[in-house]
Design a protein around this motif. Structure first.
Motif: not given
Length: 479
Positions: A1-4, A43-49, A56-59
């Motif tokens: 998700m961090d790359i997206i 939208l891809i980020l929301a779907a991946a989440f 919840s995640v923090t990078y």
């Protein structure tokens, strides 16, 4: 998700560089492409989440020694608001295909590459600010949005536009001092710039930090006494007004305040008292000021100041322990972005077709352009909180939470009653202008109106639909 997430932030910046390098006629199409890629990224980020179990995640991406300088937070709130600000950026860029042309009766002008370049930079900066996990990251993108707003507000290069742009830049830059102070105090006490460190601050330091964040938030979200830049910023092209002053720039303030509340743990009640007081003063002032306005965009500017005061009111009420008030405030950010963008773009469409946005010159819109009449009606009902439009589902939890809290904090009862009176009165005033402009026989300006380009019509239709649907998206996502 961090790359997206990183791609979503940096793709618009890359698009902006390409926009100024390609031939002038190709710039607007490059903008569409990269705005669409950024929207797809959110939208891809929301779907991946969602597929990850909504955890919840923090990078931590940039570290200096043991200090987190920049990182990303992926959670329900950041993904929801990121989708709103980036997708609305795409819709505004599509709308601009029709608006920024020689066919515009009020502003006949082909959009220059710098218009589309700064629009893309703004989209990327908004994504970065929303997803940032540190105060330093927020501050970086906070200042980038300020620079973009200066360029876009002053786009027409007229004396009034340049003066308005400079005013916006100075006021929001002065407000950013609060964020600098907040970052300094957080680092001094915790050795990091991470927003998660807010919860571990002492009561005294936490109070100072939140006051600094509130100062920055008031500046960006045009709350008294830092509101003076917003009405004059209406000199910008209307698509810019819709994006900066409905969907993105003015939402920076309320978002950083909401994010601080999420990260702050137990927040001193004095912050809630100051927030509620400031919100109510601004709300009353905004309502009084939009009563005499006859320029549709200036009326919407003061209406925006008032609507942002409602969001600050909801978020400030959450300091007293109301989860409903906080969820209502976040939902309000999401819903208002679509409804107010619709209203601004209806104003822009009237300028394009009729050559004016002055309300007294507009009458009988429904007979000449049913789409604009429907858009005007839906936007008016949505921002004033009439069911089943999205504004109702923002205001209802706010009032429910406020009246519920008044059983413990009796001083909130008159506050909520006053806010309710303003809400009803604003509905009455907007309804008055609806009756004066939409129905009846067409005025000369309306009778000679030209057809809307398909790109503008398509965006208006999408926003009309979202003024019904966005509240259900937000409530289901946040729950």
């Amino acid at each position: 998700m961090d790359i997206i997430a990183l791609l979503t932030i940096f793709v618009p910046f890359l698009g902006a560089i390409i926009t100024v390098l390609v031939p002038r006629q190709a710039a607007k199409w490059v903008c569409q492409l990269f705005a669409a890629l950024a929207s797809l990224g959110t939208l891809i980020l929301a779907a991946a989440f969602f597929n990850s179990g909504e955890t919840s995640v923090t990078y931590q991406l940039v570290m200096f020694s043991q200090t987190e300088v920049f990182g990303l937070t992926i959670d329900k709130v950041s993904t929801l608001i990121a989708v709103a600000v980036v997708v609305l950026g795409l819709l505004v860029s599509i709308y601009s295909l029709g608006y920024m042309t020689e066919g515009n009766r009020e502003h006949p002008h082909e959009g220059l590459p710098r218009y589309y370049a700064f629009l893309l930079i703004f989209i990327g900066a908004m994504a970065g600010l929303v997803l940032s996990s540190t105060i330093l990251g927020q501050l970086l993108f906070f200042e980038i949005t300020g620079a973009c707003s200066w360029s876009l507000i002053g786009y027409y290069q007229k004396p009034t536009s340049l003066k308005a742009a400079l005013k916006a830049l100075l006021v929001t830059h002065v407000a950013s001092i609060g964020l600098f102070v907040a970052a300094a105090f957080v680092f001094k006490e915790t050795g990091t710039f991470s927003l998660s460190a807010l919860a571990s601050l002492s009561v005294e330091t936490k109070t100072i930090v939140f006051l600094g964040i509130m100062m920055a938030a008031w500046g960006k979200s045009a709350q008294l006494p830092l509101h003076v830049w917003l009405p004059d910023a209406m000199n910008a092209p209307t698509p810019v007004s819709a994006y900066l002053h409905a969907a993105s720039m003015v939402k920076v303030g309320v978002y950083i305040f909401a994010r601080a509340i999420m990260s702050g743990g137990d927040i001193p009640e004095v912050i809630g008292v100051i927030g509620v007081t400031g919100a109510m003063i601004t709300l009353i002032y905004g309502f009084i000021m939009y009563l005499p306005q006859t320029d549709m965009k200036r009326l919407l500017a003061y209406s925006t100041i008032t609507q942002l005061a409602y969001i600050f009111l909801a978020l400030s009420l959450s300091v007293f322990g109301s989860d409903l008030a906080f969820e209502g405030g976040v939902t309000y950010i999401f819903n208002h972005a679509f409804a107010k963008s619709l209203f601004f773009l209806v104003a822009g469409a009237l300028s394009y077709t009729c050559g004016t946005r002055m309300l007294p010159a507009l009458r009988g819109i429904v007979k000449k352009s049913p789409l604009l009449a429907v858009g005007f009606c839906v936007a008016a009902l949505a921002i004033t909180g009439v069911p089943p439009f999205n504004g109702f589902f923002s205001k209802f939890p706010l009032f429910a939470a406020g009246f519920n809290l008044s059983s413990e904090h009796s001083w909130l009862m008159p506050v909520m009653i006053l806010a309710l009176v303003e809400s009803v009165a604003s509905f009455g005033w907007i309804l008055y202008w609806f009756g004066k402009t939409v129905v009846g026989e067409p005025s000369e300006a309306v009778a000679t109106a030209k057809p809307l380009p398909r790109s503008m019509s398509a965006v208006l239709i999408i926003l009309i639909i979202m003024s019904f649907c966005s509240s259900f998206i937000a409530s289901n996502w946040l729950s």
